[in-house]
Design a protein around this motif. Structure first.
Motif, PDB file in Angstrom:
ATOM      1  N   GLU A   1       0.824  -1.213   0.000  1.00 23.95           N
ATOM      2  CA  GLU A   1       0.000   0.000   0.000  1.00 23.95           C
ATOM      3  C   GLU A   1       0.856   1.260   0.000  1.00 23.95           C
ATOM      4  N   LYS A   2       1.949   1.222   0.744  1.00 24.25           N
ATOM      5  CA  LYS A   2       2.796   2.399   0.871  1.00 24.25           C
ATOM      6  C   LYS A   2       3.581   2.695  -0.400  1.00 24.25           C
ATOM      7  N   TYR A   3       3.987   1.635  -1.130  1.00 26.49           N
ATOM      8  CA  TYR A   3       4.926   1.839  -2.226  1.00 26.49           C
ATOM      9  C   TYR A   3       4.398   1.473  -3.611  1.00 26.49           C
ATOM     10  N   ALA A   4       3.207   0.916  -3.705  1.00 26.81           N
ATOM     11  CA  ALA A   4       2.707   0.484  -5.015  1.00 26.81           C
ATOM     12  C   ALA A   4       2.744   1.613  -6.033  1.00 26.81           C
ATOM     13  N   ALA A   5       2.365   2.821  -5.607  1.00 26.75           N
ATOM     14  CA  ALA A   5       2.382   3.975  -6.513  1.00 26.75           C
ATOM     15  C   ALA A   5       3.707   4.717  -6.428  1.00 26.75           C
ATOM     16  N   PHE A   6       4.155   5.025  -5.210  1.00 30.34           N
ATOM     17  CA  PHE A   6       5.369   5.823  -5.046  1.00 30.34           C
ATOM     18  C   PHE A   6       6.601   5.101  -5.590  1.00 30.34           C
ATOM     19  N   GLY A   7       6.669   3.805  -5.440  1.00 34.43           N
ATOM     20  CA  GLY A   7       7.836   3.058  -5.895  1.00 34.43           C
ATOM     21  C   GLY A   7       7.757   2.587  -7.332  1.00 34.43           C
ATOM     22  N   TRP A   8       6.666   2.887  -7.999  1.00 38.98           N
ATOM     23  CA  TRP A   8       6.444   2.405  -9.370  1.00 38.98           C
ATOM     24  C   TRP A   8       7.539   2.887 -10.319  1.00 38.98           C
ATOM     25  N   ALA A   9       7.873   4.157 -10.285  1.00 32.78           N
ATOM     26  CA  ALA A   9       8.861   4.708 -11.221  1.00 32.78           C
ATOM     27  C   ALA A   9      10.234   4.081 -11.000  1.00 32.78           C
ATOM     28  N   ALA A  10      10.634   3.913  -9.741  1.00 34.23           N
ATOM     29  CA  ALA A  10      11.932   3.309  -9.451  1.00 34.23           C
ATOM     30  C   ALA A  10      11.977   1.867  -9.944  1.00 34.23           C
ATOM     31  N   ALA A  11      10.900   1.126  -9.712  1.00 34.09           N
ATOM     32  CA  ALA A  11      10.861  -0.275 -10.136  1.00 34.09           C
ATOM     33  C   ALA A  11      10.904  -0.397 -11.656  1.00 34.09           C
ATOM     34  N   LYS A  12      10.143   0.449 -12.338  1.00 32.19           N
ATOM     35  CA  LYS A  12      10.110   0.378 -13.803  1.00 32.19           C
ATOM     36  C   LYS A  12      11.449   0.799 -14.411  1.00 32.19           C
ATOM     37  N   LEU A  13      12.052   1.864 -13.862  1.00 29.77           N
ATOM     38  CA  LEU A  13      13.338   2.294 -14.396  1.00 29.77           C
ATOM     39  C   LEU A  13      14.412   1.238 -14.126  1.00 29.77           C
ATOM     40  N   ASP A  14      14.352   0.605 -12.980  1.00 29.99           N
ATOM     41  CA  ASP A  14      15.296  -0.474 -12.689  1.00 29.99           C
ATOM     42  C   ASP A  14      15.136  -1.612 -13.692  1.00 29.99           C
ATOM     43  N   ASP A  15      13.907  -1.947 -14.040  1.00 29.64           N
ATOM     44  CA  ASP A  15      13.672  -2.981 -15.055  1.00 29.64           C
ATOM     45  C   ASP A  15      14.313  -2.590 -16.386  1.00 29.64           C
ATOM     46  N   VAL A  16      14.158  -1.326 -16.767  1.00 33.93           N
ATOM     47  CA  VAL A  16      14.717  -0.852 -18.041  1.00 33.93           C
ATOM     48  C   VAL A  16      16.248  -0.920 -18.016  1.00 33.93           C
ATOM     49  N   LEU A  17      16.834  -0.443 -16.929  1.00 35.17           N
ATOM     50  CA  LEU A  17      18.297  -0.393 -16.838  1.00 35.17           C
ATOM     51  C   LEU A  17      18.914  -1.787 -16.763  1.00 35.17           C
ATOM     52  N   ASN A  18      18.155  -2.765 -16.289  1.00 41.78           N
ATOM     53  CA  ASN A  18      18.688  -4.125 -16.162  1.00 41.78           C
ATOM     54  C   ASN A  18      18.348  -5.020 -17.356  1.00 41.78           C
ATOM     55  N   TRP A  19      17.606  -4.502 -18.325  1.00 42.44           N
ATOM     56  CA  TRP A  19      17.140  -5.354 -19.425  1.00 42.44           C
ATOM     57  C   TRP A  19      18.308  -5.965 -20.191  1.00 42.44           C
ATOM     58  N   VAL A  20      19.222  -5.152 -20.666  1.00 43.60           N
ATOM     59  CA  VAL A  20      20.375  -5.668 -21.414  1.00 43.60           C
ATOM     60  C   VAL A  20      21.331  -6.442 -20.509  1.00 43.60           C
TER      61      VAL A  20
END
Length: 301
Positions: free
Chosen positions: A176-195
């Protein structure tokens, strides 16, 4: 050349306890920045999370540019070595194998330091699987991804990657605390780790004695709940001849995740953890050779 030297320093010295008992590790400082932004900005919205990511990445880039502008290469070398984690990863994983040889209880205590799942009901094979999975995933985001971003964008790229990865580990949860606030960090981490995740899988596949089919690795990787972590895990499982992932518990809730390399052995043990460590070093050596080749190529231009 700074990248090569940083990799070598990290591989030799790791994270000396005597130093980090006296001064805060850069990753600790990054964690404090993330915690402060969480405390100040977290109103449980994505907009606030995006702002937090912009602030932390901008700050990391500025610090990286300032340090990279210092005379010589040693600031880059030393900071780079601090933010790579090859030796410390190997040491943590080796502790699990050593502890598991003493008893399952000792193994649980050691693996609890590197996995987030419940360990109380783990049997020996589950402990070994946890260590191997952590070894593969952390080779990707603790070694190969930092090396990749250092190679692509120098010290600013490395610092930006590390603070995003740190943020993901702290606020990138679907609570509940981070689902929205942490979304950008999680998505950017996914992008940076893709390759890097796929390159890590390739490295493990390349150095394995008995190479699995790349199609089989792809089959298992896409079943993982993470778009990236499944790749190194799917590569190391057939390299060792074991099955990984599978059912486990988080916070007392059993999760029936699919098996990775389901045809492999289900009785992983400390010898398999040792073999995984061997693959970590072989993969590191190939990555270092690529870094040396890149440095030589740049010098010749």
């Amino acid at each position: 050349m700074a990248l090569v030297l940083a990799m070598v320093l990290d591989a030799i010295f790791g994270e000396p306890k005597w130093l980090w008992d006296r001064i805060p590790h850069p990753a600790v400082l990054m964690g404090r920045v993330v915690a402060k932004l969480d405390a100040v900005l977290n109103n449980k919205t994505r907009r606030a999370g995006v702002l937090a990511v912009v602030v932390m990445v901008s700050g990391a880039l500025v610090v990286g540019l300032v340090m990279a502008a210092l005379p010589g290469i040693w600031a880059e070398v030393i900071v780079g070595a601090m933010l790579l984690a090859q030796r410390s990863l190997v040491q943590h994983v080796q502790k699990v194998a050593d502890a598991l040889r003493l008893s399952v209880s000792d193994g649980r205590g050691a693996v609890a330091m590197i996995v987030g799942r419940d360990v109380r009901a783990m049997d020996g094979p589950a402990v070994a699987r946890g260590a191997i999975e952590s070894a593969a995933e952390n080779l990707s985001d603790g070694v190969i991804a930092p090396v990749f971003w250092f190679a692509v964008a120098g010290l600013p790229g490395l610092l930006a990657y590390k603070i995003v990865n740190t943020a993901d580990s702290m606020i990138g949860y679907r609570t509940e605390k981070y689902a929205a606030f942490g979304w950008a960090a999680a998505k950017l981490d996914d992008v940076l780790n893709w390759v890097p995740a796929r390159f890590t899988a390739f490295l493990i596949w390349y150095v394995a004695d008995g190479r699995a089919s790349w199609l089989d690795i792809t089959r298992d990787a896409v079943l993982h709940r993470s778009p990236n972590a499944g790749w190194p895990e799917a590569a190391i499982a057939p390299a060792l001849g074991v099955s990984l992932s599978g059912p486990r518990s988080y916070d007392g809730v059993r999760e029936d995740f699919p098996w990775v390399n389901p045809e492999g052995r289900k009785d992983a043990g400390p010898n398999d953890v040792d073999a995984a460590i061997g693959l970590l070093w072989k993969s590191w050596a190939i990555a270092a050779a690529v870094a040396v080749g890149g440095a030589v190529g740049i010098a010749l231009l």
